[in-house]
Design an enzyme around this catalytic site. Structure first.
Site, mmCIF file in Angstrom:
data_model
loop_
_atom_site.group_PDB
_atom_site.id
_atom_site.type_symbol
_atom_site.label_atom_id
_atom_site.label_comp_id
_atom_site.label_asym_id
_atom_site.label_seq_id
_atom_site.Cartn_x
_atom_site.Cartn_y
_atom_site.Cartn_z
ATOM 1 N N GLU A 44 0.808 -1.220 0.159
ATOM 2 C CA GLU A 44 0.015 0.057 -0.140
ATOM 3 C C GLU A 44 0.895 1.282 0.103
ATOM 4 O OE1 GLU A 44 -2.022 1.416 3.701
ATOM 5 O OE2 GLU A 44 -1.704 -0.621 4.461
ATOM 6 N N SER A 75 -7.726 5.401 8.054
ATOM 7 C CA SER A 75 -8.129 5.008 9.339
ATOM 8 C C SER A 75 -7.368 5.265 10.402
ATOM 9 C CB SER A 75 -8.517 3.758 9.277
ATOM 10 O OG SER A 75 -9.262 3.262 8.088
ATOM 11 N N SER A 93 -0.213 6.937 8.459
ATOM 12 C CA SER A 93 1.278 6.590 8.325
ATOM 13 C C SER A 93 2.066 7.844 7.767
ATOM 14 C CB SER A 93 1.315 5.604 7.145
ATOM 15 O OG SER A 93 0.799 4.418 7.684
ATOM 16 N N ARG A 131 8.799 4.459 5.800
ATOM 17 C CA ARG A 131 7.832 4.832 6.891
ATOM 18 C C ARG A 131 8.382 5.153 8.255
ATOM 19 N NH1 ARG A 131 4.096 2.740 10.801
ATOM 20 N NH2 ARG A 131 2.017 3.173 10.430
HETATM 21 N N1 LIG Z 1 -17.672 8.599 2.849
HETATM 22 C C1 LIG Z 1 -16.753 8.213 3.942
HETATM 23 N N2 LIG Z 1 -17.233 7.402 4.787
HETATM 24 C C2 LIG Z 1 -16.282 6.703 5.731
HETATM 25 N N3 LIG Z 1 -15.091 7.590 6.033
HETATM 26 C C3 LIG Z 1 -14.843 8.856 5.275
HETATM 27 C C4 LIG Z 1 -15.839 9.048 4.317
HETATM 28 N N4 LIG Z 1 -15.081 10.167 3.454
HETATM 29 C C5 LIG Z 1 -13.954 10.569 4.441
HETATM 30 N N5 LIG Z 1 -13.897 9.682 5.536
HETATM 31 C C6 LIG Z 1 -12.774 9.695 6.268
HETATM 32 O O1 LIG Z 1 -11.603 8.939 5.720
HETATM 33 C C7 LIG Z 1 -11.017 7.785 6.629
HETATM 34 C C8 LIG Z 1 -10.668 6.863 5.642
HETATM 35 O O2 LIG Z 1 -9.506 7.242 4.829
HETATM 36 P P1 LIG Z 1 -8.977 6.499 3.646
HETATM 37 O O3 LIG Z 1 -10.104 5.978 2.769
HETATM 38 O O4 LIG Z 1 -7.926 7.225 3.107
HETATM 39 O O5 LIG Z 1 -8.270 5.327 4.784
HETATM 40 P P2 LIG Z 1 -8.399 3.689 4.739
HETATM 41 O O6 LIG Z 1 -7.607 3.198 3.526
HETATM 42 O O7 LIG Z 1 -9.641 3.188 4.782
HETATM 43 O O8 LIG Z 1 -7.653 3.180 6.095
HETATM 44 P P3 LIG Z 1 -6.239 2.660 6.182
HETATM 45 O O9 LIG Z 1 -5.292 3.251 4.975
HETATM 46 O O10 LIG Z 1 -5.749 3.171 7.763
HETATM 47 O O11 LIG Z 1 -6.423 1.228 5.940
HETATM 48 C C9 LIG Z 1 -12.206 7.575 7.566
HETATM 49 O O12 LIG Z 1 -11.726 7.054 8.928
HETATM 50 C C10 LIG Z 1 -12.981 9.001 7.897
HETATM 51 O O13 LIG Z 1 -12.292 9.811 8.504
HETATM 52 C C1 LIG Z 2 -2.166 -0.207 9.458
HETATM 53 C C2 LIG Z 2 -2.021 0.951 8.327
HETATM 54 C C3 LIG Z 2 -0.789 0.963 7.619
HETATM 55 C C4 LIG Z 2 -3.306 0.525 7.344
HETATM 56 O O1 LIG Z 2 -3.434 1.303 6.180
HETATM 57 C C5 LIG Z 2 -2.512 2.294 8.792
HETATM 58 O O2 LIG Z 2 -3.809 2.263 9.337
HETATM 59 C C6 LIG Z 2 -1.793 2.764 9.632
HETATM 60 O O3 LIG Z 2 -0.632 3.506 9.412
HETATM 61 N N1 LIG Z 2 -2.045 2.936 11.136
HETATM 62 C C7 LIG Z 2 -1.281 3.265 12.238
HETATM 63 C C8 LIG Z 2 -0.329 2.353 12.847
HETATM 64 C C9 LIG Z 2 0.412 2.818 13.843
HETATM 65 O O4 LIG Z 2 1.616 3.354 13.561
HETATM 66 O O5 LIG Z 2 0.200 2.946 14.990
#
Ligand SMILES: Nc1ncnc2c1ncn2[C@@H]1O[C@H](COP(=O)(O)OP(=O)(O)OP(=O)(O)O)[C@@H](O)[C@H]1O
Ligand SMILES: CC(C)(CO)[C@@H](O)C(=O)NCCC(=O)O
Length: 385
Positions: A136, A207, A210, A222
């Protein structure tokens, strides 16, 4: 980047994150008559379904404003479409693919994000796809680099900050920020200069968060991260305010007053703490007033949402600044869907970095903020044989 081979259509890049699935679809617009004939009904139906709709099922959305027309990917010309849906709907998405007869086609999908691993078994069991998993963070950096190479006029922007006011010691103080004219300044576009941006700190607020040090497309690592990210904002807002969507949570936060929820330096000192430059309005403790019954009862949903937003931003902002300082970077690029429709956070982060660094560190933002991982996957797909 040379993309010479032509994998069969359809061309997708996918990023299955902790909260949202991002899908980038390349719609070819240069098909020859022969290719159109060969394409077949299933592919034609899928293409029409994707590009003619803006919503899919109950939760899928196409970000129409982000569409990019006539992009060259290798020797093909096409439009890029950006689609997202909640990761919690992943099983429904797979059912929909089967309903649309996608399981009758044989094709490849390049997928990234944690879900590329988590959902591999069910996807390869339900659909006739070759599932290629990509890292990713690699996809994120490659997606950004590809978009930078397109030199789109409005992709990269920042907020112009005019001064570092020494009386202004709390970058996250709402009262000062509303009075602070710089935050109302127009965007300045920074397109066509992105390649000058290396090295930079890349902060992906999904969510979780990073934080990467990016020296070049191939040379990055990272350097930090935190679990207090977009998922925390959304989750806590749902718990505290009863809201159900991200859009509602942002709307509440935009209207709230965190000083009804947070304990300020003033609440502790009765004024400033000048010895360490902590003015009265600095947040001393996020949610620090909420142990007091009267305060708890007086706090509105809006106030709680704003305090949640600020608690997340304070933490991310400080980590971004520390990372930039310790790696000698003057630019911090913020991406991730937490920034979606969230101008308040972008302004606050810009101002905080500017303030903490005496104007040395600049915050940059990218329009396709949540889609770079999926774009990176698409590019790798297009490169594949
Ligand atoms: N329509 C939506 N529904 C849910 N969350 C949203 C929405 N639009 C924006 N967000 C925000 O974006 C965040 C998710 O962002 P993003 O899609 O970049 O991460 P992700 O890829 O799902 O998470 P990670 O990279 O940690 O696995 C949510 O936690 C919320 O704060
Ligand atoms: C676990 C990932 C890389 C998934 O995208 C992301 O949600 C993240 O970077 N979380 C924070 C993890 C940490 O450094 O505590």
């Amino acid at each position: 980047m040379s993309i010479s081979e032509k994998p069969n259509f359809p061309w997708f890049g996918m990023d299955i994150g902790g909260t949202l699935v991002k899908l980038v679809y390349f719609e070819p617009i240069d098909l020859t008559e022969e290719e159109k004939l060969k394409q077949g009904d299933t592919l034609r139906t899928i293409q029409r379904y994707l590009v003619r709709n803006e919503a899919y099922g109950e939760t899928g959305v196409r970000d129409v404003d982000l569409e990019i027309k006539a992009v060259k990917l290798g020797d093909r010309l096409g439009n890029l479409h950006f689609i997202r849906f909640p990761t919690s709907s992943m099983y429904k998405f797979i059912d929909l693919c089967v309903k649309k007869n996608l399981h009758l086609l044989t094709f490849k999908i390049y997928a990234t994000g944690g879900g590329a691993f988590k959902f591999e078994a069910i996807i390869t069991k339900s659909l006739n796809v070759k599932w290629i998993k990509c890292d990713e963070l690699e996809m994120l950096v490659q997606g950004i680099e590809f978009m930078a190479s397109l030199n789109l006029d409005e992709e990269c922007f920042f907020f112009k900050i005019w001064t570092t006011d020494s009386n202004f010691s709390n970058p996250f103080s709402m009262s000062q920020i509303t009075n602070f004219p710089l935050l109302k300044a127009n965007f300045d576009l920074q397109s066509k200069k992105f390649s000058d941006t290396y090295p930079f700190i890349l902060v992906n607020i999904g969510s979780g968060v990073s934080i990467l040090l990016v020296n070049s497309e191939k040379d990055f690592r990272r350097v930090s991260g935190t679990s207090i990210g977009g998922g925390t904002f959304l989750g806590l807002c749902c718990l505290l305010t009863g809201c159900k969507t991200y859009e509602e949570a942002i709307d509440l936060a935009n209207k709230g007053d965190n000083t009804k929820v947070d304990k300020l330096v003033q609440d502790i000192y009765g004024g400033d703490y000048p010895k360490f430059s902590l003015t009265s309005d600095v947040v001393a403790s996020s949610f620090g007033l909420m142990h007091i019954k009267d305060k708890r009862e007086a706090a509105t949903k809006e106030d709680l949402a704003k305090a949640t937003l600020l608690a997340v931003l304070n933490n991310v902002g400080l980590l971004a600044k520390e990372s930039a300082v310790s790696h000698n970077c003057e630019k911090v690029v913020f991406v991730g869907n937490f920034l979606k429709a969230n101008t308040l956070s972008k302004k606050l982060l810009s101002h905080a970095l500017n303030y903490w660094s005496n104007g040395k560190i600049k915050a940059l933002f990218l329009r396709h903020e949540g889609y770079f991982g999926a774009i990176g996957s698409l590019i790798n797909f297009a490169l594949s044989r």
